[in-house]
Design a protein around this motif. Structure first.
Motif, short mmCIF file in Angstrom:
data_model
loop_
_atom_site.label_atom_id
_atom_site.label_comp_id
_atom_site.label_asym_id
_atom_site.label_seq_id
_atom_site.Cartn_x
_atom_site.Cartn_y
_atom_site.Cartn_z
N TRP A 1 -67.65 44.82 -34.83
CA TRP A 1 -67.72 43.25 -34.54
C TRP A 1 -68.06 42.61 -35.77
CZ3 TRP A 1 -65.30 40.95 -31.09
CH2 TRP A 1 -64.79 41.75 -29.84
N ASP A 2 -68.57 43.16 -36.77
CA ASP A 2 -68.81 42.57 -37.85
C ASP A 2 -67.67 42.38 -38.71
OD1 ASP A 2 -71.72 42.47 -37.75
OD2 ASP A 2 -71.95 44.43 -38.35
N LEU A 3 -66.65 43.38 -38.62
CA LEU A 3 -65.52 43.18 -39.37
C LEU A 3 -64.64 42.30 -38.58
CD1 LEU A 3 -63.05 44.05 -41.03
CD2 LEU A 3 -62.60 45.93 -39.40
N ARG A 4 -64.69 41.97 -37.30
CA ARG A 4 -63.84 41.21 -36.62
C ARG A 4 -64.30 39.58 -36.77
NH1 ARG A 4 -60.47 43.31 -32.15
NH2 ARG A 4 -60.05 40.99 -31.82
N PHE A 5 -65.77 39.51 -36.88
CA PHE A 5 -66.28 38.33 -37.27
C PHE A 5 -65.80 37.90 -38.78
CE2 PHE A 5 -69.33 35.46 -38.96
CZ PHE A 5 -69.58 34.38 -37.84
N ALA A 6 -65.75 39.02 -39.61
CA ALA A 6 -65.38 38.34 -41.15
C ALA A 6 -63.69 38.14 -41.19
CB ALA A 6 -65.68 39.58 -41.94
N LEU A 7 -62.98 38.77 -40.29
CA LEU A 7 -61.64 38.47 -40.20
C LEU A 7 -61.63 37.12 -39.73
CD1 LEU A 7 -60.02 41.77 -39.39
CD2 LEU A 7 -60.41 40.91 -41.42
N ARG A 8 -62.37 36.60 -38.47
CA ARG A 8 -62.18 35.36 -37.91
C ARG A 8 -62.37 34.14 -38.93
NH1 ARG A 8 -61.85 30.99 -36.91
NH2 ARG A 8 -62.67 29.79 -34.97
N VAL A 9 -63.68 34.45 -40.02
CA VAL A 9 -63.95 33.56 -40.74
C VAL A 9 -62.81 33.58 -41.96
CG1 VAL A 9 -65.48 33.29 -42.97
CG2 VAL A 9 -66.43 34.17 -40.74
N ALA A 10 -62.15 34.48 -42.43
CA ALA A 10 -61.15 34.14 -43.47
C ALA A 10 -59.85 34.06 -42.91
CB ALA A 10 -61.18 35.63 -44.16
N VAL A 11 -59.58 34.21 -41.61
CA VAL A 11 -58.26 34.09 -41.18
C VAL A 11 -58.46 33.36 -39.79
CG1 VAL A 11 -55.87 35.03 -40.85
CG2 VAL A 11 -57.14 36.20 -42.45
N PRO A 12 -58.82 32.22 -39.47
CA PRO A 12 -59.29 31.58 -38.34
C PRO A 12 -58.16 31.57 -37.29
CG PRO A 12 -59.26 29.93 -40.08
CD PRO A 12 -59.07 31.16 -40.87
N ASP A 13 -56.88 31.31 -37.71
CA ASP A 13 -55.99 31.23 -36.89
C ASP A 13 -55.29 32.45 -36.27
OD1 ASP A 13 -54.69 31.54 -39.11
OD2 ASP A 13 -53.22 30.21 -38.80
N ALA A 14 -55.67 33.46 -36.96
CA ALA A 14 -55.20 34.85 -36.48
C ALA A 14 -55.81 35.26 -35.08
CB ALA A 14 -55.51 35.94 -37.43
N VAL A 15 -54.76 35.74 -34.18
CA VAL A 15 -55.35 36.20 -32.85
C VAL A 15 -55.09 37.63 -33.11
CG1 VAL A 15 -54.94 36.06 -30.32
CG2 VAL A 15 -54.69 33.98 -31.71
N LEU A 16 -56.03 38.70 -32.93
CA LEU A 16 -55.87 40.08 -33.16
C LEU A 16 -56.12 40.83 -31.64
CD1 LEU A 16 -58.24 40.53 -36.21
CD2 LEU A 16 -55.65 41.09 -36.01
N LEU A 17 -55.27 41.56 -31.47
CA LEU A 17 -55.13 42.51 -30.34
C LEU A 17 -55.11 43.93 -30.55
CD1 LEU A 17 -52.24 40.57 -28.63
CD2 LEU A 17 -54.68 40.47 -28.00
N THR A 18 -56.01 44.83 -30.12
CA THR A 18 -55.63 46.25 -30.27
C THR A 18 -55.47 47.06 -29.13
OG1 THR A 18 -58.05 46.47 -29.98
CG2 THR A 18 -57.35 45.96 -32.12
N GLY A 19 -55.05 48.13 -29.16
CA GLY A 19 -54.62 49.21 -28.21
C GLY A 19 -54.58 50.48 -28.68
N ARG A 20 -54.74 51.49 -27.92
CA ARG A 20 -54.90 53.00 -28.38
C ARG A 20 -53.77 53.76 -27.60
NH1 ARG A 20 -58.69 56.08 -30.85
NH2 ARG A 20 -60.22 54.23 -30.93
N ASP A 21 -53.15 54.67 -28.40
CA ASP A 21 -52.28 55.46 -27.80
C ASP A 21 -52.47 56.83 -28.51
OD1 ASP A 21 -51.01 55.50 -30.26
OD2 ASP A 21 -49.17 54.44 -29.41
N ASP A 22 -51.47 57.98 -28.08
CA ASP A 22 -51.71 59.29 -28.65
C ASP A 22 -51.80 59.43 -30.20
OD1 ASP A 22 -51.76 60.26 -26.13
OD2 ASP A 22 -49.69 60.89 -26.14
N ASP A 23 -51.36 58.61 -30.92
CA ASP A 23 -51.14 58.17 -32.34
C ASP A 23 -52.38 57.41 -33.01
OD1 ASP A 23 -48.91 59.87 -32.71
OD2 ASP A 23 -47.71 57.99 -32.16
N GLY A 24 -53.34 56.85 -31.92
CA GLY A 24 -54.35 56.16 -32.58
C GLY A 24 -54.23 54.90 -32.11
N VAL A 25 -55.03 53.90 -32.92
CA VAL A 25 -55.33 52.56 -32.56
C VAL A 25 -54.33 51.93 -33.26
CG1 VAL A 25 -56.70 50.58 -32.78
CG2 VAL A 25 -57.84 52.74 -32.53
N ASN A 26 -53.60 50.86 -32.25
CA ASN A 26 -52.53 49.97 -32.80
C ASN A 26 -53.01 48.48 -32.77
OD1 ASN A 26 -50.36 52.14 -32.74
ND2 ASN A 26 -50.85 52.38 -30.77
#
Length: 389
Positions: free
Chosen positions: A279-304
């Motif tokens: 969440w420190d990374l997520r916060f830093a990204l929120r500061v630097a790219v405030p209009d970016a909506v980020l989503l994550t998901g995991r499958d057999d190949d890892g995190v997307n």
């Protein structure tokens, strides 16, 4: 009505959970006393709303008192939704741990005049009044129905608080003059300069910033600026009178991308798992790219991961299972590159945590900074903030 609900016992259990979780602020012991004297459930409406995995459904005290109490008491970090409009929450009783942290950040003392912005059900105004004293708290609420409810509950608690109906964003203090403290309960991207002018030099403004964290600003001695540090992470309702929040979830991403094929694609040597859990990374990204909506998901190949700006630009990060990721991007802007550049900058800065960031506000500009007000900085503009899911 379900029998066997013991409000006093539930309050004691919540108090103990706050103690066990380290949520009672050591520097402000009055907060614990105030929450005991002015309990949160005294400001809860008869109907709460519970997320059932697909939608918010009503939870009526008269039909299911135990379920109502569970929704209200079970989590020190959980807000209780009290109003839903158009299928989305529009008001809530904030999480006890977050309220305690914000009031600790406010550094409120007896005799302070307080402007509580975003009355809701009136609980935070009640806590401030318990500390400040009678007649020293004025609260503003844009929703007349909520304002009327808060007035009734505050009167029942024997607290002298004035509740004014109106839009406080950019407004002056009701009744004029200056206050010692502003406590806001809805998220803003940019602080109205009128709020800084409303606070005496040396006074404080505590507010949720961009639905992700809360900040405590101190007004400079000359009144020409306000600056302060991020105090913690928390999600709040957005300003009802501000820009429409960008929608979240994969449906929103799909709406932005549509059926478009990517304009570019390239392979990255990057493990995306920190996007899921750091969440420190997520916060830093929120500061630097405030209009970016980020989503994550995991499958057999890892995190997307997926990113969009709520408008026309999108990016998809697809894990390949070998430690590499394919970045696909489309639209007029390369929002995936923006995220990667901000991530690299955060690493170059030594991976600072959220508490190493702050905000400065002046009459003509405001910016987020890292390390100190003169350190790395990012301009703040009035951007739509991601809606609370």
């Amino acid at each position: 009505m379900t029998e066997g609900v013991d409000p006093a016992g539930r309050r004691a259990a919540l108090d103990a959970a706050m103690e066990e979780g380290g949520a009672w602020p050591a520097g402000s012991p009055w907060v614990r006393e105030a929450m005991a004297a002015v309990p949160r459930d005294a400001f809860a409406p008869e109907r709460l709303w519970r997320w059932d995995g697909r939608a918010y459904v009503p939870l009526d005290r008269g039909a299911d008192e135990r379920g109502w109490a569970d929704e209200l008491f079970d989590g020190i970090h959980d807000a209780a939704v009290t109003q839903v409009d158009g299928g989305l929450p529009s008001s809530s009783l904030s999480a006890p741990a977050v309220v305690a942290d914000m009031l600790d950040s406010l550094r409120l003392e007896p005799g302070h005049r307080v402007w509580d912005i975003g009355t809701g059900q009136g609980w935070t105004a009640a806590l401030a009044a318990w500390r400040s004293g009678p007649g020293l708290v004025v609260s503003t609420e844009v929703d007349e129905h909520l304002a009327a409810f808060a007035r009734q509950r505050l009167a029942a608690a024997g607290l002298d608080v004035e509740v004014v109906t109106g839009n406080a964003t950019g407004a002056e203090v009701p009744g004029g003059g200056q206050v010692d403290r502003i406590h806001a309960t809805y998220a803003l991207e940019a602080v109205p300069w009128a709020w800084v002018e409303a606070v005496r030099p040396g006074g404080r403004i505590v507010y949720p910033w961009g639905l992700l964290g809360h900040v405590a600003l101190t007004v400079a001695d000359d009144g020409k600026s306000a600056t302060g540090w991020v105090q913690g992470l928390a999600q709040f309702m957005a300003d009802r009178t501000g820009p429409t929040p960008a929608p979240t979830g994969h449906t929103a991403y799909t709406a932005v991308r549509g059926t478009a094929e990517p304009d570019t694609e390239r392979v990255l040597q990057r493990d995306l798992s920190p996007l899921e859990s750091d969440w420190d990374l997520r916060f830093a990204l929120r500061v630097a790219v405030p209009d970016a909506v980020l989503l994550t998901g995991r499958d057999d190949d890892g995190v997307n991961a997926w990113a969009h700006d709520g408008n026309r630009s999108w990016a998809a990060f697809t894990a390949r299972g070998d430690g590499t990721v394919v970045l696909y991007q489309g639209g007029p802007r390369r929002i995936g590159d923006d995220v990667m550049i901000a991530w690299a900058q955060w690493e170059e800065l030594g991976r600072p945590d959220r508490y190493d960031y702050g905000i400065t506000v002046t009459p003509t500009s405001q910016w987020a900074w890292q390390g100190s007000p003169d350190g790395s900085r990012w301009p703040i503009t009035q951007q739509p903030a991601p809606a609370r899911s």
